[in-house]
Write a protein that holds these residues in place. Structure first.
Motif, PDB file in Angstrom:
ATOM      1  N   LYS A 138      -4.034 -22.916  23.413  1.00 52.47           N
ATOM      2  CA  LYS A 138      -3.352 -23.596  22.311  1.00 52.47           C
ATOM      3  C   LYS A 138      -1.870 -23.238  22.318  1.00 52.47           C
ATOM      4  O   LYS A 138      -1.492 -22.119  22.652  1.00 52.47           O
ATOM      5  N   VAL A 184       5.143 -23.334  11.036  1.00 47.68           N
ATOM      6  CA  VAL A 184       4.345 -23.245  12.262  1.00 47.68           C
ATOM      7  C   VAL A 184       3.486 -24.496  12.373  1.00 47.68           C
ATOM      8  O   VAL A 184       2.748 -24.842  11.437  1.00 47.68           O
ATOM      9  N   ASN A 185       3.571 -25.180  13.519  1.00 53.06           N
ATOM     10  CA  ASN A 185       2.785 -26.394  13.747  1.00 53.06           C
ATOM     11  C   ASN A 185       2.211 -26.381  15.158  1.00 53.06           C
ATOM     12  O   ASN A 185       2.845 -25.862  16.087  1.00 53.06           O
ATOM     13  N   PRO A 186       1.013 -26.958  15.351  1.00 55.56           N
ATOM     14  CA  PRO A 186       0.493 -27.121  16.714  1.00 55.56           C
ATOM     15  C   PRO A 186       1.433 -28.000  17.530  1.00 55.56           C
ATOM     16  O   PRO A 186       1.979 -28.974  17.017  1.00 55.56           O
ATOM     17  N   TYR A 242       1.737 -23.450  19.928  1.00 59.72           N
ATOM     18  CA  TYR A 242       2.291 -23.636  18.583  1.00 59.72           C
ATOM     19  C   TYR A 242       3.813 -23.588  18.655  1.00 59.72           C
ATOM     20  O   TYR A 242       4.395 -22.896  19.492  1.00 59.72           O
TER      21      TYR A 242
END
Length: 262
Positions: A214, A187-189, A216
């Motif tokens: 946000k 999981v990454n922004p 992700y």
């Protein structure tokens, strides 16, 4: 109808028991046939037809004509193929079940088929501003058995609930691992998509809400173990700040096109 073949190898579908009126649970099944035209499918969609999914235990989910949608598949993904979408609240009456028979009643003519297993799994999803905004329907390229590939889901967090310790797992039944196995989940922004959305809605949405948004990316590395049409809609479970949150992809990802390993 006799020429229609439901040759899907396996399917797993994740259903939210707390669905909204705009998101009624459905099952998407694929098959192949010869000389099936768009006009024929339109006739099927307009016909007096009902379809029942069943199993050895005599569990049944019945779909009336308004619950049924036939479509031709994209020939690039599945040549000579079609999809059958079955949508109904009746799915929620089931526990975790498997169905391997389909009964088609069209103008009082009964057609019965044995099919490969369709697995249903259920979860309860909390409405907290976290949702899936993008999910793939097929890999971009043909797949070699036993080789690692990846695909991604995009997650929208409207209320900035997700914390930096986020991780994710894909939940699916052990029987599915004979066909596909998820070997890693990251999981990454997604800063790029986030900035695009903020720029697009600047001045149109409350600035404070927009700044709290946000995005992700959940990258899933997988291996296909058996060749065959695989329809895969796992539960996505997010873990952050001692909290667990479940989601289901908007659509299954389907694997149709394979090449032999060299």
């Amino acid at each position: 109808m006799e020429k229609i073949e439901f040759n899907q190898a396996v399917g797993v579908y994740t259903i939210n028991v707390d669905h909204s009126e705009n998101n009624v649970p459905s099952v998407l099944v694929f098959g192949r046939t010869s000389n099936l035209t768009k006009d024929t499918l339109n006739e099927l969609n307009d016909s007096n037809i009902s379809i029942t999914l069943s199993n050895e235990k005599k569990d049944e989910i019945k779909f009336s004509s308004e619950d049924i949608e036939w479509k031709l598949s994209d020939p690039i993904l599945l040549k000579g193929g079609f999809s059958l979408r079955l949508t109904s609240d009746n799915i929620l009456k089931m526990n975790e079940e498997v169905f391997d028979k389909i009964i088609i009643d069209i103008d009082k003519r009964i057609i019965k088929r044995n099919i490969n297993p369709l697995y249903l799994q259920f979860y309860s999803g909390e409405q907290n501003g976290i949702s899936i905004m993008e999910s793939p329907i097929a890999p971009k390229n043909k797949v070699i058995l036993g080789k690692e590939y990846s695909y991604s889901y995009k997650i929208l967090d409207l209320n900035h609930m997700i914390t930096n310790d986020i991780r994710a797992e894909l939940i699916y039944l052990d029987e599915i691992r004979n066909f596909i196995e998820i070997v890693n989940v990251k999981v990454n922004p997604d800063i790029y998509t986030e900035e695009q959305i903020k720029e697009e809605y600047k001045g149109k949405v409350d600035e404070e809400k927009l700044n709290g948004l946000k995005i992700y990316e959940i990258q899933c590395t997988y291996i296909i173990k058996k060749q065959g049409s695989i329809v895969f809609q796992p539960e996505i479970k997010l873990f952050f700040d001692k909290y667990a949150h479940s989601l289901a992809p908007l659509e299954p990802i389907s694997f149709f096109n394979f090449v032999d390993a060299q």
